[in-house]
Design a protein around this motif. Structure first.
Motif, PDB file in Angstrom:
ATOM      1  N   ILE A 293      48.696 -23.758  76.197  1.00  0.00           N
ATOM      2  CA  ILE A 293      48.494 -24.792  75.828  1.00  0.00           C
ATOM      3  C   ILE A 293      48.293 -25.158  77.223  1.00  0.00           C
ATOM      4  O   ILE A 293      47.147 -26.295  77.419  1.00  0.00           O
ATOM      5  CB  ILE A 293      49.693 -26.100  75.473  1.00  0.00           C
ATOM      6  N   CYS A 294      49.066 -24.741  77.871  1.00  0.00           N
ATOM      7  CA  CYS A 294      48.660 -25.295  79.505  1.00  0.00           C
ATOM      8  C   CYS A 294      47.418 -25.018  80.202  1.00  0.00           C
ATOM      9  O   CYS A 294      46.728 -25.363  81.088  1.00  0.00           O
ATOM     10  CB  CYS A 294      49.609 -24.953  80.621  1.00  0.00           C
ATOM     11  N   GLY A 295      47.027 -23.170  80.062  1.00  0.00           N
ATOM     12  CA  GLY A 295      46.177 -22.916  80.978  1.00  0.00           C
ATOM     13  C   GLY A 295      44.637 -23.791  80.004  1.00  0.00           C
ATOM     14  O   GLY A 295      43.693 -24.118  80.684  1.00  0.00           O
ATOM     15  N   THR A 296      44.942 -23.797  78.447  1.00  0.00           N
ATOM     16  CA  THR A 296      43.576 -24.831  77.675  1.00  0.00           C
ATOM     17  C   THR A 296      43.415 -26.411  78.385  1.00  0.00           C
ATOM     18  O   THR A 296      42.377 -26.171  78.951  1.00  0.00           O
ATOM     19  CB  THR A 296      44.192 -25.010  76.455  1.00  0.00           C
ATOM     20  N   ALA A 297      44.211 -26.998  79.149  1.00  0.00           N
ATOM     21  CA  ALA A 297      44.538 -28.121  79.474  1.00  0.00           C
ATOM     22  C   ALA A 297      43.789 -27.644  80.451  1.00  0.00           C
ATOM     23  O   ALA A 297      42.986 -28.336  81.447  1.00  0.00           O
ATOM     24  CB  ALA A 297      45.860 -28.651  79.930  1.00  0.00           C
ATOM     25  N   ASP A 298      44.020 -26.547  81.714  1.00  0.00           N
ATOM     26  CA  ASP A 298      43.524 -26.562  83.062  1.00  0.00           C
ATOM     27  C   ASP A 298      41.953 -26.185  82.656  1.00  0.00           C
ATOM     28  O   ASP A 298      41.919 -26.397  83.845  1.00  0.00           O
ATOM     29  CB  ASP A 298      44.616 -25.655  83.809  1.00  0.00           C
ATOM     30  N   ASP A 299      41.817 -25.530  82.616  1.00  0.00           N
ATOM     31  CA  ASP A 299      40.357 -25.347  81.749  1.00  0.00           C
ATOM     32  C   ASP A 299      39.277 -26.327  81.051  1.00  0.00           C
ATOM     33  O   ASP A 299      38.130 -26.074  81.455  1.00  0.00           O
ATOM     34  CB  ASP A 299      40.510 -23.711  80.846  1.00  0.00           C
ATOM     35  N   LEU A 300      40.356 -27.850  81.059  1.00  0.00           N
ATOM     36  CA  LEU A 300      38.983 -28.352  80.109  1.00  0.00           C
ATOM     37  C   LEU A 300      38.357 -29.386  81.995  1.00  0.00           C
ATOM     38  O   LEU A 300      39.012 -28.703  82.958  1.00  0.00           O
ATOM     39  CB  LEU A 300      40.170 -29.962  80.536  1.00  0.00           C
ATOM     40  N   ALA A 301      37.130 -29.579  82.438  1.00  0.00           N
ATOM     41  CA  ALA A 301      36.501 -30.372  82.628  1.00  0.00           C
ATOM     42  C   ALA A 301      37.285 -31.247  83.457  1.00  0.00           C
ATOM     43  O   ALA A 301      38.653 -31.983  83.647  1.00  0.00           O
ATOM     44  CB  ALA A 301      35.532 -31.549  82.362  1.00  0.00           C
ATOM     45  N   GLU A 302      37.263 -31.133  84.251  1.00  0.00           N
ATOM     46  CA  GLU A 302      38.268 -32.147  86.032  1.00  0.00           C
ATOM     47  C   GLU A 302      38.483 -33.325  85.600  1.00  0.00           C
ATOM     48  O   GLU A 302      39.935 -33.773  85.567  1.00  0.00           O
ATOM     49  CB  GLU A 302      37.566 -32.233  86.856  1.00  0.00           C
ATOM     50  N   THR A 304      38.655 -34.867  82.404  1.00  0.00           N
ATOM     51  CA  THR A 304      38.953 -34.973  81.913  1.00  0.00           C
ATOM     52  C   THR A 304      40.701 -34.019  81.986  1.00  0.00           C
ATOM     53  O   THR A 304      41.599 -34.877  80.803  1.00  0.00           O
ATOM     54  CB  THR A 304      38.810 -33.955  79.730  1.00  0.00           C
ATOM     55  N   ARG A 305      41.048 -32.934  82.302  1.00  0.00           N
ATOM     56  CA  ARG A 305      42.356 -32.672  83.138  1.00  0.00           C
ATOM     57  C   ARG A 305      43.043 -33.986  83.286  1.00  0.00           C
ATOM     58  O   ARG A 305      44.470 -34.199  83.490  1.00  0.00           O
ATOM     59  CB  ARG A 305      41.801 -31.343  83.790  1.00  0.00           C
ATOM     60  N   GLU A 306      42.506 -34.388  84.658  1.00  0.00           N
ATOM     61  CA  GLU A 306      43.367 -35.762  85.368  1.00  0.00           C
ATOM     62  C   GLU A 306      43.715 -36.358  84.547  1.00  0.00           C
ATOM     63  O   GLU A 306      44.255 -37.340  84.311  1.00  0.00           O
ATOM     64  CB  GLU A 306      41.867 -36.278  85.879  1.00  0.00           C
ATOM     65  N   SER A 307      42.850 -36.413  83.175  1.00  0.00           N
ATOM     66  CA  SER A 307      44.051 -37.413  81.769  1.00  0.00           C
ATOM     67  C   SER A 307      44.518 -37.113  81.562  1.00  0.00           C
ATOM     68  O   SER A 307      45.625 -37.900  81.248  1.00  0.00           O
ATOM     69  CB  SER A 307      41.863 -38.342  81.000  1.00  0.00           C
ATOM     70  N   VAL A 308      44.032 -35.537  80.909  1.00  0.00           N
ATOM     71  CA  VAL A 308      45.376 -35.621  80.100  1.00  0.00           C
ATOM     72  C   VAL A 308      46.840 -35.311  80.999  1.00  0.00           C
ATOM     73  O   VAL A 308      47.665 -35.574  80.919  1.00  0.00           O
ATOM     74  CB  VAL A 308      45.391 -33.762  80.062  1.00  0.00           C
ATOM     75  N   LEU A 309      46.697 -34.930  82.806  1.00  0.00           N
ATOM     76  CA  LEU A 309      48.368 -35.186  83.554  1.00  0.00           C
ATOM     77  C   LEU A 309      48.661 -36.606  83.714  1.00  0.00           C
ATOM     78  O   LEU A 309      49.673 -36.586  83.819  1.00  0.00           O
ATOM     79  CB  LEU A 309      48.024 -34.511  84.433  1.00  0.00           C
ATOM     80  N   LYS A 310      47.654 -37.428  83.939  1.00  0.00           N
ATOM     81  CA  LYS A 310      47.942 -38.662  83.907  1.00  0.00           C
ATOM     82  C   LYS A 310      48.816 -39.154  82.533  1.00  0.00           C
ATOM     83  O   LYS A 310      49.537 -40.486  82.941  1.00  0.00           O
ATOM     84  CB  LYS A 310      46.563 -39.579  84.058  1.00  0.00           C
ATOM     85  N   PHE A 311      48.017 -39.000  80.817  1.00  0.00           N
ATOM     86  CA  PHE A 311      48.448 -39.830  80.411  1.00  0.00           C
ATOM     87  C   PHE A 311      49.066 -38.836  79.787  1.00  0.00           C
ATOM     88  O   PHE A 311      49.370 -39.199  77.783  1.00  0.00           O
ATOM     89  CB  PHE A 311      47.603 -40.387  79.775  1.00  0.00           C
TER      90      PHE A 311
END
Length: 387
Positions: A293-302, A304-311
């Motif tokens: 799951i963390c790898g999938t999040a890390d592979d997202l476009a930058e 989107t990835r920043e939003s994942v980490l923020k929220f």
């Protein structure tokens, strides 16, 4: 002086145990809990990670933490009951140590916690020796949780009547080959590896005649690693699984079981194959999912990835905590428990696909059933005090 140290250690471990129980009971991460209390995010993790040496949080800090989750301030640990006046002085002494010299190879989270608990609780070993690479040995000497620390593993086990292999399972064969010539006749070797079939395979051919092997696995841990990560209460109330082989000496197995019980653990026994299947579903697969799951999040476009980490919500944060685990250890676990992990992964994949079909088709009953079963498992863990 000794009494004051003991009292402080008891209070620190009591508070750390309370803090460790909160995320599971309130579905909240340490960071979110601290933020809700108006404190720095590292306030809790810093203390939980090293309760024996970190400053005890102030009354104001503890009050804020308790109010943030709607709980009363944790009471201080009860003092040990005074011994009856009629007991003889000999009865008041701590139990005689099970071992004369306990050598622990690998002074990370597990090995360091064994050493700390053995010295604090007493009754385990008259002398605790740690063996590891030079940088770790230097830190062990600074922290002082072993009576002696050695860079030469053969020297660490020389004269020991008990040896604990607390190294990644992929390193067991190499470590065993290095220490085998130095093992004393009659010594007991045990381990803490998360896979048992591979450890037995690697140890038995190198075990000298007259030396006993008792495979073991403490079902306890955190996402932290290294000599600073250990703490004496890690095994308190947790399960340790022993997987004796047909060649294991019963007396040796009994002594290893006694060691773990004196470290505060509950002990169960099962065969190695059953153990490896059980831990594949309760430990190895959850880690695999977290890493993925963390790898999938890390592979997202930058963006989107920043939003994942923020929220990130608490569920994702819980996965990141698991995914922060030691790289070498988990690489070795997956490769050395390959068959059981792949079997459980295949079953999980089928179940996940069935869940996906239910979502696609709008099958409310199926979805509710899976959620209720998850809640039931969680309640069962809490009732067993394993959450």
């Amino acid at each position: 002086m000794g009494a004051r140290v003991t009292d402080r250690a008891r209070r620190s471990e009591h508070l750390a145990a309370w803090m460790r129980s909160v995320p599971g009971r309130h579905n909240i991460s340490y960071e979110a809990w601290a933020k809700r209390a108006g404190l720095a995010g590292s306030t809790i993790t810093r203390f939980v990670r090293r309760p024996a040496v970190a400053p005890i949080p102030s009354l104001r800090t503890l009050t804020a933490l308790a109010e943030a989750i709607g709980e009363p301030l944790p009471l201080p640990p009860p003092p040990p009951p005074p011994p009856p006046a009629s007991r003889a002085a000999a009865d008041l002494a701590p139990p005689a140590p099970l071992f004369r010299r306990l050598a622990i190879l690998g002074a990370g989270l597990i090995g360091g916690s064994i050493a700390r608990a053995a010295r604090e609780r007493g009754g385990v070993a008259a002398e605790v020796v740690a063996g590891d690479k030079p940088s770790v040995v230097a830190r062990v000497r600074e922290l002082g949780f072993a009576d002696r620390a050695e860079e030469d593993l053969a020297e660490a086990v020389r004269g020991a009547d008990a040896v604990v292999l607390a190294v990644p399972v992929g390193a067991v064969r190499e470590v065993m080959a290095r220490i085998a010539p130095a093992l004393s006749p009659g010594a007991i070797v045990t381990d803490t590896g998360s896979t048992k079939g591979s450890v037995i395979r690697d140890v038995l051919p190198l075990l000298p005649a007259g030396v006993h092997f008792v495979p073991g696995h403490p079902m306890a841990g955190t996402e932290f690693s290294g000599p600073d990560a250990g703490f004496s209460a890690l095994f308190e109330g947790r399960y340790v699984i022993l997987t004796p082989t047909p060649a294991t000496d019963p007396a040796a197995a009994a002594r290893v079981e006694g060691m773990w019980r004196r470290l505060g653990a509950q002990v169960e026994r099962m065969d190695a194959a059953t153990h490896d299947k059980v831990v594949a579903i309760v430990s190895h697969l959850p880690h695999l999912i977290a890493f993925t799951i963390c790898g999938t999040a890390d592979d997202l476009a930058e963006e989107t990835r920043e939003s994942v980490l923020k929220f990130a919500a608490s569920g994702f944060r819980d996965f990141t905590r698991i995914a922060a685990s030691d790289v070498d250890m988990w690489r070795d676990v997956f490769l050395n428990n390959r068959e059981a992990v792949l079997e459980m992964l295949a079953r999980f994949t089928e179940d996940a696909q069935a869940f996906g079909r239910a979502i696609r088709r709008g099958e409310e009953g199926f979805i509710e059933d899976r959620i209720r079963r998850g809640r039931k498992i969680r309640r069962g863990l809490i009732e067993r005090k394993q959450a």
